[in-house]
Design an enzyme around this catalytic site. Sequence first.
Site, PDB file in Angstrom:
ATOM      1  N   GLU A   1      -3.391  -4.600  -2.759  1.00 14.24           N
ATOM      2  CA  GLU A   1      -3.644  -5.541  -3.944  1.00 14.24           C
ATOM      3  C   GLU A   1      -3.472  -4.978  -5.168  1.00 14.24           C
ATOM      4  O   GLU A   1      -3.270  -5.265  -6.304  1.00 14.24           O
ATOM      5  CB  GLU A   1      -5.166  -5.999  -3.466  1.00 14.24           C
ATOM      6  CG  GLU A   1      -5.379  -6.772  -1.931  1.00 14.24           C
ATOM      7  CD  GLU A   1      -5.553  -5.437  -1.013  1.00 14.24           C
ATOM      8  OE1 GLU A   1      -5.002  -4.819  -1.360  1.00 14.24           O
ATOM      9  OE2 GLU A   1      -6.864  -6.240  -0.346  1.00 14.24           O
TER      10      GLU A   1
ATOM     11  N   CYS B   1     -10.743  -4.597   0.459  1.00 11.07           N
ATOM     12  CA  CYS B   1     -11.342  -3.859   0.669  1.00 11.07           C
ATOM     13  C   CYS B   1     -12.226  -3.363  -0.619  1.00 11.07           C
ATOM     14  O   CYS B   1     -11.770  -4.137  -1.586  1.00 11.07           O
ATOM     15  CB  CYS B   1     -10.907  -2.311   0.214  1.00 11.07           C
ATOM     16  SG  CYS B   1     -10.116  -1.488  -0.836  1.00 11.07           S
TER      17      CYS B   1
ATOM     18  N   CYS C   1     -10.831  -2.692  -3.849  1.00 14.01           N
ATOM     19  CA  CYS C   1     -10.212  -4.085  -4.072  1.00 14.01           C
ATOM     20  C   CYS C   1     -10.737  -5.075  -4.725  1.00 14.01           C
ATOM     21  O   CYS C   1     -10.026  -5.982  -5.624  1.00 14.01           O
ATOM     22  CB  CYS C   1      -8.783  -4.956  -3.363  1.00 14.01           C
ATOM     23  SG  CYS C   1      -7.620  -2.888  -3.043  1.00 14.01           S
TER      24      CYS C   1
ATOM     25  N   ASN D   1       1.176  -1.686   0.039  1.00 13.63           N
ATOM     26  CA  ASN D   1      -0.037   0.166  -0.125  1.00 13.63           C
ATOM     27  C   ASN D   1       1.085   1.707  -0.210  1.00 13.63           C
ATOM     28  O   ASN D   1       2.166   0.970   0.568  1.00 13.63           O
ATOM     29  CB  ASN D   1      -1.205  -0.030   1.014  1.00 13.63           C
ATOM     30  CG  ASN D   1      -0.650  -0.566   2.188  1.00 13.63           C
ATOM     31  OD1 ASN D   1       1.052  -0.831   2.087  1.00 13.63           O
ATOM     32  ND2 ASN D   1      -0.787   0.041   3.311  1.00 13.63           N
ATOM     33  N   ILE D   2       0.248   2.003  -0.624  1.00 13.30           N
ATOM     34  CA  ILE D   2       1.524   3.497  -1.124  1.00 13.30           C
ATOM     35  C   ILE D   2       0.823   4.800  -0.393  1.00 13.30           C
ATOM     36  O   ILE D   2      -0.608   4.917  -1.574  1.00 13.30           O
ATOM     37  CB  ILE D   2       1.597   3.144  -2.794  1.00 13.30           C
ATOM     38  CG1 ILE D   2       2.262   2.106  -2.995  1.00 13.30           C
ATOM     39  CG2 ILE D   2       2.456   4.703  -2.874  1.00 13.30           C
ATOM     40  CD1 ILE D   2       2.608   1.979  -4.522  1.00 13.30           C
TER      41      ILE D   2
END
Length: 147
Positions: free
Chosen positions: A65, A100, A103, A52-53
Site C-alpha cells: 500500500e 497494517c 499503512c 511489498n518489498i
Amino acid sequence: MSRNMKKMEQKQIQELIEKAIGMMDYSYVPYSHFHVGAALLAKNGKVYGGCNIENAGYTPSNCAERTAFFKAVSEGVMEFDAICVVGGMNKIMKEYAAPCGVCRQVMMEFCNPEEFQIILATSKDQYEIFTLKELLPLGFGPDNLNK
Ligand code: THU
C-alpha cells in the site's frame, strides 16, 4: 455512505482487483513469502500499482500500500478515491489482506477517511469494501494539526 461519496462502478472495482492481483508478481518477499499487491486509484483516474518489498534488515521493508502511495505522491499526485489490496502466502489468497496500522496512517495523511474506499479481495468476485474511517476509527490526521 456520505452524500458526496462516489459509488464505484463494478467494472472499476474489478479492474482494481485485477491490477492488485497482478502486482503480487512483483512482490520481493524472500523472507516472508507473503505477497501483497495494491492498486491505488487517484482522483485523476490514474491507477498506481504497489507491491511489498522486503529487506534483509527486516525493518526497511515496505508494504504494498505504501509503495503505491509513495509512487503517486512522488509524482505530485495526492488525491485518491480508493485502494484495492490483496495478498497471501505464495500468492494464494485465502483471506483478506487488510492494511497494517502504518499503512492506514499513511492513508489518513492523504485521504478523506469518510470517503476513501478500501477494497479487500480474495478473487475478482469475492471482495468487501470499507471506508478508511471504518478501518481507522478516531484516526489522527492533518486536520488535527490545523485547529
Ligand atoms: N504487508 C503488506 O505489504 N501490507 C500490509 O498491509 C500488511 C503486510 C507485507 C509486509 C511484509 O512484506 C509481508 O506482508 C508480511 O508481513
